[in-house]
Design an enzyme around this catalytic site. Structure first.
Site, mmCIF file in Angstrom:
data_model
loop_
_atom_site.group_PDB
_atom_site.id
_atom_site.type_symbol
_atom_site.label_atom_id
_atom_site.label_comp_id
_atom_site.label_asym_id
_atom_site.label_seq_id
_atom_site.Cartn_x
_atom_site.Cartn_y
_atom_site.Cartn_z
ATOM 1 N N SER A 186 1.110 -1.277 -0.220
ATOM 2 C CA SER A 186 -0.037 0.066 0.112
ATOM 3 C C SER A 186 0.860 1.116 0.104
ATOM 4 O O SER A 186 2.104 1.126 0.439
ATOM 5 C CB SER A 186 -1.032 -0.016 1.265
ATOM 6 O OG SER A 186 -1.265 1.226 1.399
ATOM 7 N N TYR B 210 -2.005 -0.732 10.313
ATOM 8 C CA TYR B 210 -2.064 -1.068 9.234
ATOM 9 C C TYR B 210 -0.796 -0.604 8.251
ATOM 10 O O TYR B 210 -0.333 -1.468 7.666
ATOM 11 C CB TYR B 210 -3.183 -0.409 8.601
ATOM 12 C CG TYR B 210 -3.652 -0.692 6.871
ATOM 13 C CD1 TYR B 210 -4.024 -1.770 6.622
ATOM 14 C CD2 TYR B 210 -3.139 0.188 6.042
ATOM 15 C CE1 TYR B 210 -4.246 -2.121 5.321
ATOM 16 C CE2 TYR B 210 -3.231 0.231 4.559
ATOM 17 C CZ TYR B 210 -3.807 -1.071 4.265
ATOM 18 O OH TYR B 210 -3.944 -1.270 3.008
#
Length: 253
Positions: free
Chosen positions: A144, A157
C-alpha cells in the site's frame, strides 16, 4: 506489449472481490489458468464463474492465509489441478483500524498483522519451493502507499504494509539468482466495495479521498490488476524487489 502468459498458472489470494477479483479476471483474459483463494466462498466461486463464463479455466479454494495448514492445502490443490504454479498474487488483507496509535487494541494489532504480514509470509514460504522446483516464476504482494510512508490513524495497518515491502525486498534478493522475481504493488485509495462501504454514508469523505491524489480521482481495480500483470510479465524481467506505487501521484507530493 505481449504478456506471454498463455498456458501458465496464477494464484490469487483475496480473490473474492475488488482488486483480487479484477486481477484474477485479468490473468484469465491473458490465457492463464487461475486458482482463486479466499475466506469468502460465495465471492470466490463468483469470481470463478465469471472466468468460466468468459471461456477461461479457474478453481476456487477456500483458504485462511493465517493458517499454515490452509496455505499448504491451497498449494497442494493448485498442483493437483494444474500441475504447476507460475505466478502468485498475495493480495489477501484487512483494514480495520481508524484511530490514533494509543487508541488501538491488541486484538486489532494481532488481526491486522496475522492477515497482512503472516499471511503473505506463509504464502511465499509455500509458493517459493514450487517456483524453485520448476526453475522460476514471479510473486507480487499487495502492499500500500501506507507502506511507503506514514498513515495517520492507521499506524498498525501502515506498519503491516511496511512489513510486506520488507518481506518482498528480502525474498527478491534471496531468490534473484533462482529466476524468481518478487515485487509489491502499492495502491492508494481504490474504488472497491470496501471503499464504498466506508464512504457512501458521507460523500464529503469520498471527495476528500479523491483530492488526495494529484490526478483528482480514486483508482480503479483494473488499474491495479494491470500493474500486477506487468510485474509478472516478461516486460518486467529486469524488475525485482520493487514496491510499485499505483497512486495517482500521491507519493510524489
Amino acid at each position: 506489449m505481449s504478456m506471454t502468459f498463455s498456458g501458465q498458472v496464477a494464484l490469487v489470494t483475496g480473490g473474492a472481490a475488488g482488486i483480487g477479483r479484477s486481477t484474477a479476471l485479468a490473468f484469465a483474459a491473458e490465457g492463464l489458468k487461475v486458482v482463486v483463494a479466499d475466506l469468502d466462498a460465495t465471492g470466490g466461486e463468483g469470481t470463478v464463474e465469471l472466468i468460466r463464463a468468459a471461456g477461461g479455466e479457474a478453481l476456487f479454494v477456500a483458504c485462511n492465509v493465517t493458517r499454515e495448514a490452509d496455505v499448504q492445502r491451497l498449494l497442494a490443490c493448485t498442483v493437483e489441478a494444474y500441475g504447476r504454479l507460475d505466478y502468485a498474487f498475495n493480495n489477501a488483507g484487512i483494514e480495520i483500524e481508524q484511530g490514533r496509535l494509543a487508541e488501538g487494541s491488541e486484538a486489532e494489532f494481532d488481526a491486522i498483522m496475522a492477515v497482512n504480514v503472516k499471511g503473505v509470509w506463509l504464502c511465499m514460504k509455500h509458493q517459493l519451493p514450487l517456483l524453485l522446483a520448476q526453475g522460476g516464476g514471479a510473486i507480487v504482494n499487495t502492499a500500500s502507499v501506507a507502506g511507503l510512508g506514514a498513515a495517520p490513524k492507521m499506524s498498525i495497518y501502515s506498519a503491516s504494509k511496511h512489513a510486506v515491502i520488507g518481506l518482498t525486498k528480502s525474498a527478491a534478493i534471496e531468490y534473484a539468482k533462482k529466476k524468481i522475481r518478487v515485487n509489491a504493488v502499492c495502491p492508494a485509495v481504490i474504488d472497491t466495495d470496501m471503499f464504498r462501504r466506508a464512504y457512501e454514508a458521507d460523500p464529503r469523505k469520498a471527495e476528500f479521498a479523491a483530492g488526495m491524489h494529484p490526478l483528482g480521482r480514486i483508482g480503479k481495480v483494473e488499474e491495479i490488476a494491470s500493474a500486477v500483470l506487468y510485474l509478472c510479465s516478461d516486460g518486467a524481467a529486469f524488475t525485482t524487489g520493487h514496491a510499485l506505487a499505483v497512486d495517482g501521484g500521491a507519493t510524489a507530493i
